[in-house]
Design a protein around this motif. Structure first.
Motif, PDB file in Angstrom:
ATOM      1  N   SER A 167       0.527  -3.179  10.746  1.00 53.75           N
ATOM      2  CA  SER A 167      -0.400  -2.199  10.153  1.00 53.75           C
ATOM      3  C   SER A 167       0.301  -1.187   9.249  1.00 53.75           C
ATOM      4  O   SER A 167      -0.352  -0.319   8.658  1.00 53.75           O
ATOM      5  CB  SER A 167      -1.138  -1.451  11.273  1.00 53.75           C
ATOM      6  OG  SER A 167      -1.817  -2.357  12.114  1.00 53.75           O
ATOM      7  N   ILE A 168       1.614  -1.279   9.149  1.00 58.06           N
ATOM      8  CA  ILE A 168       2.367  -0.306   8.344  1.00 58.06           C
ATOM      9  C   ILE A 168       2.111  -0.522   6.857  1.00 58.06           C
ATOM     10  O   ILE A 168       2.112  -1.645   6.355  1.00 58.06           O
ATOM     11  CB  ILE A 168       3.879  -0.422   8.650  1.00 58.06           C
ATOM     12  CG1 ILE A 168       4.167  -0.023  10.097  1.00 58.06           C
ATOM     13  CG2 ILE A 168       4.682   0.449   7.681  1.00 58.06           C
ATOM     14  CD1 ILE A 168       5.619  -0.196  10.495  1.00 58.06           C
ATOM     15  N   LYS A 169       1.877   0.583   6.159  1.00 61.20           N
ATOM     16  CA  LYS A 169       1.724   0.565   4.701  1.00 61.20           C
ATOM     17  C   LYS A 169       2.605   1.667   4.131  1.00 61.20           C
ATOM     18  O   LYS A 169       2.809   2.699   4.773  1.00 61.20           O
ATOM     19  CB  LYS A 169       0.262   0.779   4.321  1.00 61.20           C
ATOM     20  CG  LYS A 169      -0.646  -0.387   4.753  1.00 61.20           C
ATOM     21  CD  LYS A 169      -2.085  -0.131   4.334  1.00 61.20           C
ATOM     22  CE  LYS A 169      -2.980  -1.293   4.767  1.00 61.20           C
ATOM     23  NZ  LYS A 169      -4.386  -1.076   4.375  1.00 61.20           N
ATOM     24  N   PRO A 170       3.141   1.466   2.958  1.00 60.76           N
ATOM     25  CA  PRO A 170       3.006   0.326   2.046  1.00 60.76           C
ATOM     26  C   PRO A 170       3.791  -0.896   2.509  1.00 60.76           C
ATOM     27  O   PRO A 170       4.492  -0.833   3.520  1.00 60.76           O
ATOM     28  CB  PRO A 170       3.554   0.881   0.729  1.00 60.76           C
ATOM     29  CG  PRO A 170       4.585   1.882   1.168  1.00 60.76           C
ATOM     30  CD  PRO A 170       4.020   2.518   2.397  1.00 60.76           C
ATOM     31  N   ARG A 171       3.722  -1.951   1.717  1.00 58.10           N
ATOM     32  CA  ARG A 171       4.369  -3.217   2.076  1.00 58.10           C
ATOM     33  C   ARG A 171       5.863  -3.047   2.276  1.00 58.10           C
ATOM     34  O   ARG A 171       6.437  -3.641   3.194  1.00 58.10           O
ATOM     35  CB  ARG A 171       4.089  -4.261   0.996  1.00 58.10           C
ATOM     36  CG  ARG A 171       4.783  -5.608   1.238  1.00 58.10           C
ATOM     37  CD  ARG A 171       4.487  -6.595   0.122  1.00 58.10           C
ATOM     38  NE  ARG A 171       5.182  -7.863   0.345  1.00 58.10           N
ATOM     39  CZ  ARG A 171       6.426  -8.115  -0.036  1.00 58.10           C
ATOM     40  NH1 ARG A 171       7.134  -7.167  -0.648  1.00 58.10           N
ATOM     41  NH2 ARG A 171       6.971  -9.295   0.189  1.00 58.10           N
ATOM     42  N   GLU A 172       6.500  -2.247   1.439  1.00 62.02           N
ATOM     43  CA  GLU A 172       7.956  -2.078   1.530  1.00 62.02           C
ATOM     44  C   GLU A 172       8.363  -1.524   2.895  1.00 62.02           C
ATOM     45  O   GLU A 172       9.370  -1.956   3.479  1.00 62.02           O
ATOM     46  CB  GLU A 172       8.448  -1.147   0.418  1.00 62.02           C
ATOM     47  CG  GLU A 172       8.378  -1.720  -0.980  1.00 62.02           C
ATOM     48  CD  GLU A 172       6.956  -1.767  -1.535  1.00 62.02           C
ATOM     49  OE1 GLU A 172       6.068  -1.085  -0.964  1.00 62.02           O
ATOM     50  OE2 GLU A 172       6.741  -2.502  -2.523  1.00 62.02           O
ATOM     51  N   ALA A 173       7.583  -0.581   3.399  1.00 61.74           N
ATOM     52  CA  ALA A 173       7.880   0.003   4.714  1.00 61.74           C
ATOM     53  C   ALA A 173       7.649  -1.025   5.824  1.00 61.74           C
ATOM     54  O   ALA A 173       8.397  -1.076   6.807  1.00 61.74           O
ATOM     55  CB  ALA A 173       7.004   1.236   4.941  1.00 61.74           C
ATOM     56  N   ARG A 174       6.618  -1.847   5.646  1.00 55.30           N
ATOM     57  CA  ARG A 174       6.338  -2.892   6.636  1.00 55.30           C
ATOM     58  C   ARG A 174       7.469  -3.911   6.675  1.00 55.30           C
ATOM     59  O   ARG A 174       7.918  -4.317   7.755  1.00 55.30           O
ATOM     60  CB  ARG A 174       5.003  -3.575   6.318  1.00 55.30           C
ATOM     61  CG  ARG A 174       4.628  -4.650   7.339  1.00 55.30           C
ATOM     62  CD  ARG A 174       3.224  -5.179   7.129  1.00 55.30           C
ATOM     63  NE  ARG A 174       3.063  -5.877   5.864  1.00 55.30           N
ATOM     64  CZ  ARG A 174       2.322  -5.448   4.852  1.00 55.30           C
ATOM     65  NH1 ARG A 174       1.692  -4.291   4.946  1.00 55.30           N
ATOM     66  NH2 ARG A 174       2.227  -6.158   3.745  1.00 55.30           N
ATOM     67  N   ILE A 175       7.926  -4.322   5.521  1.00 55.17           N
ATOM     68  CA  ILE A 175       9.029  -5.281   5.441  1.00 55.17           C
ATOM     69  C   ILE A 175      10.276  -4.718   6.103  1.00 55.17           C
ATOM     70  O   ILE A 175      10.977  -5.418   6.857  1.00 55.17           O
ATOM     71  CB  ILE A 175       9.334  -5.663   3.971  1.00 55.17           C
ATOM     72  CG1 ILE A 175       8.154  -6.392   3.334  1.00 55.17           C
ATOM     73  CG2 ILE A 175      10.595  -6.510   3.892  1.00 55.17           C
ATOM     74  CD1 ILE A 175       7.792  -7.707   3.992  1.00 55.17           C
ATOM     75  N   LYS A 176      10.558  -3.451   5.854  1.00 50.99           N
ATOM     76  CA  LYS A 176      11.745  -2.824   6.435  1.00 50.99           C
ATOM     77  C   LYS A 176      11.675  -2.811   7.957  1.00 50.99           C
ATOM     78  O   LYS A 176      12.687  -3.067   8.637  1.00 50.99           O
ATOM     79  CB  LYS A 176      11.887  -1.388   5.908  1.00 50.99           C
ATOM     80  CG  LYS A 176      13.182  -0.712   6.337  1.00 50.99           C
ATOM     81  CD  LYS A 176      13.343   0.647   5.683  1.00 50.99           C
ATOM     82  CE  LYS A 176      14.662   1.290   6.093  1.00 50.99           C
ATOM     83  NZ  LYS A 176      14.838   2.636   5.461  1.00 50.99           N
TER      84      LYS A 176
END
Length: 268
Positions: A167-176
């Motif tokens: 559920s983390i946004k944005p995508r970059e933060a989710r990927i990290k």
């Protein structure tokens, strides 16, 4: 009105409902018998030794491959992927016909044949994989291996964290966050998960024929690769959807999530 009937010369008083003293007697006897059976079963289960006692005495032994902890069936050297998993994937990928099979991994194989492979593998007969003629039986055996692990491929202690990461946004933060979770995996879990995802991505390359897109594979493998700890298994429907999301993200963002592994390969 009650009527008096006669059966085999014995007088019997029948009620309007068709019951009788004789029927009541039979019913009471059956109830007593059932009560005795329940009592004996309770005594039997109370006396039955616990599983850990049976294991200590050598009466019960874990299977050599299925139903084990992952590290127990992984080689000591890297990549730490179980031989059974590697052999199954190698056979599935051995021909284009296999990879193009409609419903690959979604369709269920014959259960008795899946169990036959399980028994043969536990008797160290790896040839049963190559000699199998039904690809769905082979994929069913591979799924069974992961479902029967004592702890899921993505361990229970990371269950809440990886579900929350979806559920983390944005995508970059989710990927990290996913990168951090992957790096937190034990070596066996990390190597096996990566190996399996690479295989599933090859399956999606033939999605026009096998109709197995990432979303379909996520539905199949979500509850197979991760599940909640026993004390949390109450929101099954919600967890099921989130489990699918985890696998869907792992497949769609594989290159970015495993970027550190790819850097290591380039340096080597």
């Amino acid at each position: 009105m009650l009527t008096c009937g006669c059966v085999n010369g014995i007088s019997r008083l029948d009620s309007p409902g068709g019951s009788s003293n004789e029927d009541l007697s039979d019913s009471t006897e059956v109830s007593i018998q059932r009560s005795h059976v329940r009592s004996r079963l309770r005594k039997f289960f109370a006396k039955r030794p616990a599983m850990d006692v049976l294991i200590k005495k050598g009466i019960y032994k874990d299977e050599p491959v299925f139903g084990r902890k992952l590290e127990e069936v992984c080689p000591a050297s890297s990549p730490r992927v179980p031989d059974f998993v590697k052999a199954c994937v190698r056979e599935i990928e051995s021909s284009k016909d296999n990879m193009c099979t409609d419903g690959l991994y979604r369709a269920s194989g014959n259960l008795s044949q899946v169990q036959k492979i399980r028994l043969e593998i536990d008797q160290n007969n790896q040839s049963v994989i190559e000699n199998n003629t039904d690809i769905h039986v082979l994929t069913g055996s591979l799924k069974l291996f992961f479902r029967e692990l004592k702890e899921p491929l993505i361990p229970c202690n990371l269950f809440d964290r990886i579900l929350a990461a979806c559920s983390i946004k944005p995508r970059e933060a989710r990927i990290k966050e996913f990168q951090g979770i992957i790096q937190a995996l034990p070596p066996c879990n990390h190597d096996t998960l990566k190996f399996l995802l690479e295989h599933l991505l090859k399956v999606t390359e033939h999605s026009e024929r096998n109709r197995m897109h990432t979303a379909n594979l996520a539905i199949v493998f979500g509850p197979t690769l991760l599940w909640a700890p026993a004390e949390q298994q109450h929101n099954i429907a919600i967890d099921y959807i989130q489990q699918n999301n985890v696998v869907d993200i792992l497949l769609n963002d594989f290159k970015d999530i495993f970027v550190e592994d790819n850097k290591g390969k380039k340096k080597a």
